[in-house]
Enzyme design. Sequence first.
Site, PDB file in Angstrom:
ATOM      1  N   LYS A 175       0.830  -1.211   0.000  1.00  0.00           N
ATOM      2  CA  LYS A 175       0.000   0.000   0.000  1.00  0.00           C
ATOM      3  C   LYS A 175       0.862   1.258   0.000  1.00  0.00           C
ATOM      4  CE  LYS A 175      -2.088  -0.899   3.822  1.00  0.00           C
ATOM      5  NZ  LYS A 175      -1.294  -2.123   4.106  1.00  0.00           N
ATOM      6  N   GLU A 198       1.620   5.261  11.254  1.00  0.00           N
ATOM      7  CA  GLU A 198       2.532   4.350  10.574  1.00  0.00           C
ATOM      8  C   GLU A 198       3.888   4.331  11.283  1.00  0.00           C
ATOM      9  OE1 GLU A 198       1.532   2.311   8.037  1.00  0.00           O
ATOM     10  OE2 GLU A 198      -0.409   3.145   8.580  1.00  0.00           O
ATOM     11  N   ARG A 199       4.790   3.489  10.806  1.00  0.00           N
ATOM     12  CA  ARG A 199       6.112   3.356  11.432  1.00  0.00           C
ATOM     13  C   ARG A 199       6.919   4.647  11.272  1.00  0.00           C
ATOM     14  NH1 ARG A 199       4.653  -1.574   9.268  1.00  0.00           N
ATOM     15  NH2 ARG A 199       5.140  -0.845   7.176  1.00  0.00           N
TER      16      ARG A 199
END
Length: 471
Positions: A175, A198-199
Site C-alpha cells: 500500500k 505508521e512506522r
Amino acid sequence: MAALSSIIGKYLETTEAVDPIKCVGHVTKVQGLLIESHGPQAVIGEQCRIEAPKGSGIIPAEVVGLKGETVQLMPYGETGGIETGSRVIASGKLLDIPVSKKLLGRVLDCTGHPVDDKGEIASRVHYPAAALPPEPLKRRRVTERIVTGVRAIDGLLSVGRGQRLGIFAGSGVGKSTLLGMIARNTYADVNVVALIGERGREVNDFIANDLGPEGMAKTVLVVSPSNSPPLARLRGAYTATAVAEYFRDQGLDVMLLFDSITRFARAQREIGLAVGEPPATRGYTPSVFDSMPKLLERCGTSDKGTITGFYTILVDGDDLDEPVSDAVRGILDGHVVLSRRLAGANHYPAIDVLGSISRLAPEVTGPLTRKAAGVIRRHIAVYNENEDLINVGAYHGGTNPAIDEAIAKKASIDDFLIQEVGEKSSIAETCQVMSEITGVKITAEEMQSSQKGAGFIIPDDSYEDITSETI
C-alpha cells in the site's frame, strides 16, 4: 431603559465568557489515556494546557468529553508529571492550523507545527482542523482525468480530478509503496501526504525514496507515528485535510495521500472507549462511523480547486468486509484492491484489477479507452476462470477462441500491469500499449490529459495568501 438593560446584559455575557476563574480547572483523576479535571469551563474540542512542573512543564491537551462538572481531556503528548491538582487552563480556541505557501517542502506534526528543524512557519492565516465539507451544490462535477503515472490505474481504473479512491490491502502487500509511486509521478500541483499511525522510520524513507528533492518541493508531509497518543493520530488526519483545503482554495489541484484510514479509525476507537462509549461492531464505537464520513467528505471538488484523495485501508486478516473497510468502501468513489497472491508472485503493484473499480472512470475517459480497458479486463477474467485447467494441461488449444486469446495475451497484459517502483508512464504511453494489446485504436484526443502541474513548483508570486485571521 430597555436599550440600556440590553447593552448591560450583553456586556455581562461577554464578561462571563472571558472570566479567568472559569478558564482554570484542576486535575482530579488520571486513568490510562484519560485525564479528568474539575473545570475549566470549556467545549468539546477546546485546546487546553496542563501544568506539570514535575514533568515536561506544559502538556497540551484537548477536551474530548464532558460529564457534569467533570471535563475529560486527552493529551497530545506523554502524561508524565501530571498529578492530582495540576492546573488545567483553557485557551478558548479549537485547533486551527497556520497555513501558507511556505508549507511546501516541510514536515509538520499533528497540530501543523514543523518538526524538520527548518524554523517556524509564520502566517496570519489559520484554517480550522475540523471543518465542514463543501456544500453539495457548490461542488464541481468530476469530468477531467488526473494522471498518476501508474499504468494499471491510469489505463484500467482511471481517476478524475477531485475523486476519492481507497487502496485496500492487508499488511505487507504494498500500500505505502503504491502511494509513494503516485506521489512521485502525479501531475497534481501540490501533494499533501499524511502518515497517520505508521512506522516512524517510514518518514525519511518516504522523503528519500518516494519523493526525492523534486517531489518534496511541492509536498507537505504531516506525520503522526504509531507511538503517538491516539489524540495526536486523530488530529493529524484533520490537520492534513485542512492543509489540503487551503491549497485547494487557492484554485490548485491537490493530491491528498493518506496512510492510513484504519489507524485513524483505531485512534477514534481508543478515545471513544476511554470516555465511556459502548463498543459496537468488533469493538469500534459509534463515533468511529460518525467521524469517517465527516473527514472523507471534505476531500473532493469545490467551486475553487480540487482535492484528489488516495486513502489506504489496512484490511484485517485480508477480510474486505471488516467494519472499517466496509464503511469506507461505501463512502469513497472507488477502490483499488491489492492481492496478496499477486504480491507473492512478485507482481507489483499487486493490483487485483477485477476486484477494483473506479466509479468515475466512465466520466473521465473516452469510449475507445473504455472499450480497450474492457477488453483487457475480459481477457484477465477469462484466464483466471480457466487458470486451473490451463495449468494442469486439461485445456486443449482451439476448443474455445476466448480462452485461446486470453492465453495469447497473458504475457503482454502482465508486462503492462507490472511496473517498477521508479518507473513512470505518461498517459500517451499507457494508451499506446493498451491499443497494441487489444487492437482498439485510441485516438490522440482521448490520450490527451491536462498536464497542469507536471513538474510544477509554485513560485512566490503565483497566488496571494488569504488575509483573514481564521477561515
